[in-house]
Design a protein around this motif. Structure first.
Motif, PDB file in Angstrom:
ATOM      1  N   TYR A  87       0.828  -1.205   0.000  1.00  0.00           N
ATOM      2  CA  TYR A  87       0.000   0.000   0.000  1.00  0.00           C
ATOM      3  C   TYR A  87       0.860   1.252   0.000  1.00  0.00           C
ATOM      4  O   TYR A  87       1.884   1.303   0.666  1.00  0.00           O
ATOM      5  CB  TYR A  87      -0.892  -0.032   1.244  1.00  0.00           C
ATOM      6  CG  TYR A  87      -1.639   1.246   1.513  1.00  0.00           C
ATOM      7  CD1 TYR A  87      -2.721   1.599   0.739  1.00  0.00           C
ATOM      8  CD2 TYR A  87      -1.258   2.085   2.557  1.00  0.00           C
ATOM      9  CE1 TYR A  87      -3.414   2.772   0.988  1.00  0.00           C
ATOM     10  CE2 TYR A  87      -1.945   3.256   2.815  1.00  0.00           C
ATOM     11  CZ  TYR A  87      -3.019   3.597   2.028  1.00  0.00           C
ATOM     12  OH  TYR A  87      -3.701   4.762   2.277  1.00  0.00           O
ATOM     13  N   ASN A 141       0.547   5.477   0.415  1.00  0.00           N
ATOM     14  CA  ASN A 141      -0.335   6.587   0.793  1.00  0.00           C
ATOM     15  C   ASN A 141       0.110   7.835   0.052  1.00  0.00           C
ATOM     16  O   ASN A 141       1.038   8.512   0.447  1.00  0.00           O
ATOM     17  CB  ASN A 141      -0.260   6.812   2.303  1.00  0.00           C
ATOM     18  CG  ASN A 141      -1.278   7.826   2.772  1.00  0.00           C
ATOM     19  OD1 ASN A 141      -2.125   8.259   1.997  1.00  0.00           O
ATOM     20  ND2 ASN A 141      -1.195   8.209   4.035  1.00  0.00           N
ATOM     21  N   LEU A 168       4.586   1.367   4.211  1.00  0.00           N
ATOM     22  CA  LEU A 168       4.043   2.421   5.058  1.00  0.00           C
ATOM     23  C   LEU A 168       4.722   2.444   6.422  1.00  0.00           C
ATOM     24  O   LEU A 168       5.041   3.500   6.956  1.00  0.00           O
ATOM     25  CB  LEU A 168       2.536   2.186   5.233  1.00  0.00           C
ATOM     26  CG  LEU A 168       1.701   3.256   5.898  1.00  0.00           C
ATOM     27  CD1 LEU A 168       1.587   4.472   4.993  1.00  0.00           C
ATOM     28  CD2 LEU A 168       0.310   2.722   6.232  1.00  0.00           C
ATOM     29  N   HIS A 202      -3.271   1.245  11.446  1.00  0.00           N
ATOM     30  CA  HIS A 202      -3.010   2.011  10.227  1.00  0.00           C
ATOM     31  C   HIS A 202      -3.831   1.491   9.055  1.00  0.00           C
ATOM     32  O   HIS A 202      -4.295   2.250   8.214  1.00  0.00           O
ATOM     33  CB  HIS A 202      -1.522   1.975   9.886  1.00  0.00           C
ATOM     34  CG  HIS A 202      -0.716   2.903  10.729  1.00  0.00           C
ATOM     35  ND1 HIS A 202      -0.173   2.524  11.932  1.00  0.00           N
ATOM     36  CD2 HIS A 202      -0.407   4.202  10.566  1.00  0.00           C
ATOM     37  CE1 HIS A 202       0.456   3.550  12.469  1.00  0.00           C
ATOM     38  NE2 HIS A 202       0.332   4.582  11.660  1.00  0.00           N
ATOM     39  N   ASP A 259      -7.243   2.804   9.229  1.00  0.00           N
ATOM     40  CA  ASP A 259      -7.243   4.195   8.816  1.00  0.00           C
ATOM     41  C   ASP A 259      -7.246   4.299   7.285  1.00  0.00           C
ATOM     42  O   ASP A 259      -7.920   5.148   6.714  1.00  0.00           O
ATOM     43  CB  ASP A 259      -6.000   4.876   9.399  1.00  0.00           C
ATOM     44  CG  ASP A 259      -6.151   6.378   9.435  1.00  0.00           C
ATOM     45  OD1 ASP A 259      -7.293   6.833   9.625  1.00  0.00           O
ATOM     46  OD2 ASP A 259      -5.146   7.082   9.257  1.00  0.00           O
ATOM     47  N   ALA A 260      -6.493   3.396   6.645  1.00  0.00           N
ATOM     48  CA  ALA A 260      -6.442   3.427   5.181  1.00  0.00           C
ATOM     49  C   ALA A 260      -7.791   3.051   4.571  1.00  0.00           C
ATOM     50  O   ALA A 260      -8.159   3.523   3.504  1.00  0.00           O
ATOM     51  CB  ALA A 260      -5.353   2.478   4.680  1.00  0.00           C
ATOM     52  N   HIS A 313      -9.270  10.478   5.062  1.00  0.00           N
ATOM     53  CA  HIS A 313      -8.442  10.514   3.857  1.00  0.00           C
ATOM     54  C   HIS A 313      -8.516   9.177   3.120  1.00  0.00           C
ATOM     55  O   HIS A 313      -8.731   9.127   1.910  1.00  0.00           O
ATOM     56  CB  HIS A 313      -6.999  10.826   4.264  1.00  0.00           C
ATOM     57  CG  HIS A 313      -6.053  10.940   3.113  1.00  0.00           C
ATOM     58  ND1 HIS A 313      -5.340   9.863   2.647  1.00  0.00           N
ATOM     59  CD2 HIS A 313      -5.724  11.982   2.313  1.00  0.00           C
ATOM     60  CE1 HIS A 313      -4.598  10.254   1.616  1.00  0.00           C
ATOM     61  NE2 HIS A 313      -4.810  11.530   1.400  1.00  0.00           N
TER      62      HIS A 313
HETATM   63  C1  LIG Z   1      -2.216   9.130   4.506  1.00  0.00           C
HETATM   64  O1  LIG Z   1      -1.787  10.481   4.468  1.00  0.00           O
HETATM   65  C2  LIG Z   1      -2.709  11.435   4.995  1.00  0.00           C
HETATM   66  C3  LIG Z   1      -2.098  12.805   4.867  1.00  0.00           C
HETATM   67  O2  LIG Z   1      -1.545  13.011   3.631  1.00  0.00           O
HETATM   68  C4  LIG Z   1      -3.027  11.113   6.437  1.00  0.00           C
HETATM   69  O3  LIG Z   1      -4.005  11.996   6.912  1.00  0.00           O
HETATM   70  C5  LIG Z   1      -3.525   9.673   6.546  1.00  0.00           C
HETATM   71  O4  LIG Z   1      -3.732   9.352   7.891  1.00  0.00           O
HETATM   72  C6  LIG Z   1      -2.537   8.717   5.929  1.00  0.00           C
HETATM   73  N1  LIG Z   1      -3.104   7.384   5.936  1.00  0.00           N
HETATM   74  C7  LIG Z   1      -2.472   6.314   6.456  1.00  0.00           C
HETATM   75  C8  LIG Z   1      -3.158   5.022   6.358  1.00  0.00           C
HETATM   76  O5  LIG Z   1      -1.378   6.401   6.957  1.00  0.00           O
END
Ligand SMILES: *[C@@H]1O[C@H](CO)[C@@H](O)[C@H](O)[C@H]1NC(C)=O
Ligand SMILES: *[C@@H]1O[C@H](CO)[C@@H](O)[C@H](O)[C@H]1NC(C)=O
Ligand SMILES: *[C@@H]1O[C@H](CO)[C@@H](O)[C@H](O)[C@H]1NC(C)=O
Ligand SMILES: *[C@@H]1O[C@H](CO)[C@@H](O)[C@H](O)[C@H]1NC(C)=O
Length: 609
Positions: A394, A396, A444, A457, A460-461, A466
């Motif tokens: 992955y 980002n 990542l 994480h 979050d992805a 975002h």
């Molecule tokens: C990816 O990057 C954005 C900022 O550019 C951030 O807010 C987000 O948390 C990041 N996502 C992950 C999965 O790290």
């Protein structure tokens, strides 16, 4: 008085465990002692493992999870199940393991559903008899609703009845006793309908959001808090946002000024300047009014204005808008689409992802080739094809859209190890823990991070503010993927269907759970996987899907053991499944509420015209 025991001078109180635990512990100690006493040193470890496995298989679930019996589960929320997945929407969603919040291994914790602010449009179909034209307008309303939905709003089509429900409607009746233009009545009606509904955005149904998800204006509108009434200059009064009290206040004072209204021909131009603010700085909204169609899209204009060409012209306009929504999406992701293939032998698992990527890469059919939306410059699709990259991890990156499919750890284990049938000892002794999650977050987070941190994480992805607008995560076991046009906000160009996943009857027999699929090379060499390997992969994926559906005791135990061994991969899979199920349920529920009104997906509903 119990005896006070102390450790390093501090008193400790010993609670004896419940009786069933005492028996269990005694049994384990007895077993381990026997093994150690009666076997040679080299196979002690193996024997201990085997014995532990036997014990674990034998004990009832309530001992497995000592919390299960005694603590309260969070209440089940409305509409929080779909098929096998269920979820709980809560702020604690970033906790690595959902079950420690829900006390239910099958319920995932998802982020709270984002509040979708209302965006209203007013539609009346007076004086139009042509059914074909009405259908074309319905299609345009559907396009409008989908585009706003994808940008995080709750689009609602208002009708004359909504205007009549506003107490201020009487004032319109009084105004109409004199000579009164239709266009002005229409404008007042939409304000009345909006005032009746209250706080939100009012947009023309030919005004669509055409900008990246994180555009400044769209982000502001999505917050849902508006200071008074705001007018957006340069859009021919096609976009406002406002707060309930301020809208009706503006209306009350303006509807008394009949001369000003007739002179200005619109509510906002007749209104006192102190009742609203203007914003001249924005480029997120594309307006397809006649003026802009005439100026930019000749072919559509000629058809629309031709005698009897109205319906055909509206259909063309729909195609044009759809193509522009797609182009803006493509331009937002200028670095292209990444299809993430984290483990080996995942070509078939990723076929649906690849299919979606190819469809997004194609150009949507447009009646005006190489054209851009009226609100912004663009790189037309025909001149610039976006790239599809296959990545092993992955990334980002804000201009890269990521699509991947999360395999269940059982599926991952059979495919990655190229073993059609696996068993518990193989899982324990020869397979790494959480291989998929490790591979997907390798770049990542680097190699030295725990699964617990990786899973946070990953969530979050998938579901973060975002992440959710920059990626799409499927699960390997689901074969159909619905609602894509509501996720992206436009109709994806059709592609030839992917190769059927059906295999022939002979192969079907070979692919049952216990059968041995003859193995090709143990290791796949770099380069294009060969035809035969793909075929075999497809067969193994099919077998894995069937195995996961199986209710046989042996298979359920194996599945349980694989899940226990790969806690984080399992969590990732369940989370992804629940997130996409909730997204669909949210949409279906909304569609259910709106199906009576114009522009609903199921075609024309109420007969209010
Ligand atoms: C990816 O990057 C954005 C900022 O550019 C951030 O807010 C987000 O948390 C990041 N996502 C992950 C999965 O790290
Ligand atoms: C979770 O789901 C599986 C399969 O759907 C089922 O066998 C199991 O009993 C469920 N567990 C709980 C705690 O509900
Ligand atoms: C594929 O399988 C489905 C059901 O499993 C069946 O209805 C369909 O006819 C099959 N298609 C082909 C081309 O064999
Ligand atoms: C959502 O829940 C309500 C009642 O709680 C039910 O009437 C409705 O059918 C559900 N909708 C979906 C899409 O499951």
């Amino acid at each position: 008085m119990p005896v006070q025991r102390t450790i390093f001078g501090r008193p400790v109180v010993l609670h004896m465990p419940p009786r069933r635990f005492q028996i269990l512990f005694a049994f384990i100690i007895f077993l381990l002692t026997t093994i150690i006493l009666f076997s040679g040193p080299e196979n002690v470890k193996e024997k201990v493992e085997e014995a532990t496995e036997k014990i674990l298989e034998g004990i009832p679930a309530s001992i497995h999870n000592p919390f299960a019996a005694s603590s309260h589960k969070p209440p089940v929320q409305d509409n929080s199940t779909s098929g096998e997945s269920s979820w709980f929407s809560d702020w604690k969603w970033r906790h690595p393991f959902s079950s420690s919040v829900t006390f239910d291994e099958n319920r995932s914790v998802l982020p709270p559903l984002k509040n979708r602010p209302y965006v209203y449009t007013y539609y009346e179909s007076k004086n139009k008899k042509d059914n074909a034209a009405l259908d074309a307008e319905e299609k345009l309303l559907l396009i409008w609703r989908r585009a706003w939905w994808a940008q995080g709003f709750r689009p609602v089509v208002l009708v004359p009845a909504d205007a009549m429900n506003n107490p201020l409607y009487e004032k319109l009746q009084i105004l109409k006793t004199q000579e009164f233009p239709d266009a002005l009545e229409y404008d007042i009606s939409r304000w009345l309908a909006w005032g009746h509904m209250g706080t939100g955005v009012l947009a023309n149904w030919l005004a669509l959001p055409m900008a990246p998800y994180d555009d400044k204006l769209l982000s502001f509108l999505r917050r849902g808090e508006y200071p008074g009434v705001i007018r957006y200059d340069g859009l021919q009064n096609s976009l406002f946002c406002g707060e309930s009290g301020a809208i009706n206040d503006l209306l009350t004072s303006t509807l008394d000024k009949s001369n000003d209204l007739i002179a200005a021909m619109s509510v906002i131009d007749a209104a006192d300047k102190s009742k609203y603010t203007s914003d001249p700085q924005h480029d997120a909204i594309a307006l397809y009014d006649l003026k802009s169609i005439r100026a930019n899209y000749k072919a559509v204009d000629e058809t629309l204005t031709r005698e009897g060409g109205q319906a055909e012209g509206l259909v063309m306009l729909g195609a044009l808008i759809n193509a522009h929504l797609h182009i803006v999406w493509q331009n937002t992701f200028s670095a292209g689409i990444a299809v993430v293939k984290a483990l080996r032998h995942m070509t078939t698992v990723l076929e649906p992802a690849m299919h979606i990527a190819k469809s997004l890469q194609k150009c949507s059919p447009s009646p005006v080739a190489n054209s851009c939306p009226p609100n912004r410059k663009c790189q037309p699709c025909e001149a610039h094809e976006i790239e599809i990259r296959e990545l092993s991890t992955y990334k980002n990156q804000s201009n890269l859209f990521v699509i991947s499919a999360v395999p269940h750890p059982y599926t991952a284990a059979t495919l990655d190890n190229w073993k059609p049938s696996i068993d518990i000892p193989f899982i324990r002794r020869e397979s790494a823990r959480d291989p998929w999650l490790f591979a997907v977050t390798k770049e990542l987070l680097g190699p030295a991070v725990s699964s617990q941190s990786r899973i946070v994480h990953f969530k979050d992805a998938v579901a973060g503010e975002h992440g959710a607008s920059h990626s799409l995560w499927l699960t390997a076991e689901r074969e159909t993927h619905k609602d894509l046009n509501w996720i992206f906000g436009f109709d994806l160009p059709a592609l030839p269907e992917p190769p059927p996943t059906n295999t022939t009857a002979a192969e079907d027999e070979a692919s049952t759970e216990s059968a041995d699929v003859p193995l090709l090379d143990e290791e796949i060499r770099p380069g294009e996987p060969k035809e035969r390997e793909i075929k075999q992969e497809r067969q193994m994926l099919k077998a894995a899907r069937a195995a996961l559906r199986s209710r046989s005791g042996k298979m359920m135990r194996l599945k349980g053991a694989v899940e226990m061994w790969n806690l984080a991969d399992t969590e990732a899979w369940k989370f992804t499944r629940a997130f996409s199920a909730r997204r669909r349920v949210e949409r279906l529920r909304w569609e259910e509420e709106e199906k009576k009104f114009a522009g609903a997906e199921k075609g024309r509903g109420a007969k209010w015209w």
